[in-house]
Design an enzyme around this catalytic site. Structure first.
Site, mmCIF file in Angstrom:
data_model
loop_
_atom_site.group_PDB
_atom_site.id
_atom_site.type_symbol
_atom_site.label_atom_id
_atom_site.label_comp_id
_atom_site.label_asym_id
_atom_site.label_seq_id
_atom_site.Cartn_x
_atom_site.Cartn_y
_atom_site.Cartn_z
ATOM 1 N N SER A 193 3.529 21.531 -56.643
ATOM 2 C CA SER A 193 3.394 22.778 -55.869
ATOM 3 C C SER A 193 2.014 23.405 -55.982
ATOM 4 C CB SER A 193 4.444 23.813 -56.304
ATOM 5 O OG SER A 193 5.697 23.223 -56.396
ATOM 6 N N ARG A 194 0.999 22.591 -56.218
ATOM 7 C CA ARG A 194 -0.398 23.067 -56.309
ATOM 8 C C ARG A 194 -0.654 24.009 -57.490
ATOM 9 N NH1 ARG A 194 -0.785 19.091 -53.651
ATOM 10 N NH2 ARG A 194 -1.680 18.905 -51.579
#
Ligand SMILES: Cc1cc2nc3c(=O)[nH]c(=O)nc-3n(C[C@H](O)[C@H](O)[C@H](O)COP(=O)(O)O)c2cc1C
Length: 215
Positions: A193-194
């Site tokens: 999710s970065r």
């Protein structure tokens, strides 16, 4: 542009590993060695390729790939032509940054510091270990200078080949090693999710302070 739509859709999730300030090595050189040993096991084509960023005396930046040839407690060493664009930049402004991107391990390492020339003795030691063609190429290439064409280069190479035939090839006067002496390291590990991990080391009064940055 024709491909821009598909570029938009290039996307990967990073989930291979994690990195934490509690478990990293206390010394950034040891942490780099640990990651470098791991990358060597993966069998990448050029694991020691690094992007070197320099800036000229007007602070105008430029980047290029060079090969890391040695690293240790003193720093990171690469070899090049001292009169090249990067060589010129470094004589005007010794601040530089190097970057390794190891996609297969979802890792990036940034190192910043001051660059200086290594000794002629050390440069000679490495130069003498290079294949004959590489030593002749170092004589042939006035790196980063404009030349009339490919033939000019090939002819010059043949001239040096004849000139040095059966002789010991000396180190070209403008060729040698530079060492980047680090003041800052950042180890980046891709996460889901970065929300990546970024663990940094900054040298403060000869001690390394470890901290985390927001991704
Ligand atoms: C994989 C790879 C490795 C390279 N290794 C070196 C190197 O070790 N030393 C070097 O001077 N140039 C190396 N180059 C060429 C540089 O990227 C660059 O073209 C050259 O050094 C001239 O840069 P400059 O004009 O900014 O000085 C390499 C290029 C690639 C793609």
């Amino acid at each position: 542009m024709k491909n821009s739509k598909s570029i938009n859709n290039l996307r990967r999730e990073y989930k291979l590993n994690k990195l934490s300030e509690e478990t990293v090595q206390k010394n950034p050189f040891n942490q780099f060695e640990k990651w470098f040993n791991e990358v060597m096991k993966v069998g990448l084509i050029e694991p020691n390729a690094m992007i070197l960023a320099t800036a000229d005396d007007n602070a105008k930046p430029s980047v290029r790939v060079v090969l890391l040839k040695e690293f240790g407690k003193n720093g990171f060493t690469f070899f090049t032509n001292y009169t090249s664009r990067k060589g010129q930049n470094l004589s005007d402004n010794s601040h530089a940054s190097i970057l390794f991107f190891w996609a297969e391990l979802e890792r990036q390492v940034r190192v910043e510091g001051i660059i200086k020339k290594i000794s002629r003795v050390e440069s000679k030691k490495y130069f003498d270990s290079r294949p004959l063609e590489s030593r002749l190429a170092a004589w042939t290439s006035e790196q980063s200078k404009m030349i009339p064409g490919r033939d000019y280069l090939d002819t010059k190479f043949q001239i040096f080949k004849r000139q040095f035939k059966g002789k010991q090839i000396p180190v070209p006067p403008d060729w040698g090693g530079f060492i980047l002496v680090p003041e800052y390291f950042e180890f980046w590990q891709g996460r889901e999710s970065r929300l990546h991990d970024r663990i940094c080391y900054k040298k403060l009064k000869s001690k390394w302070k470890i901290f985390r940055l927001s991704p």
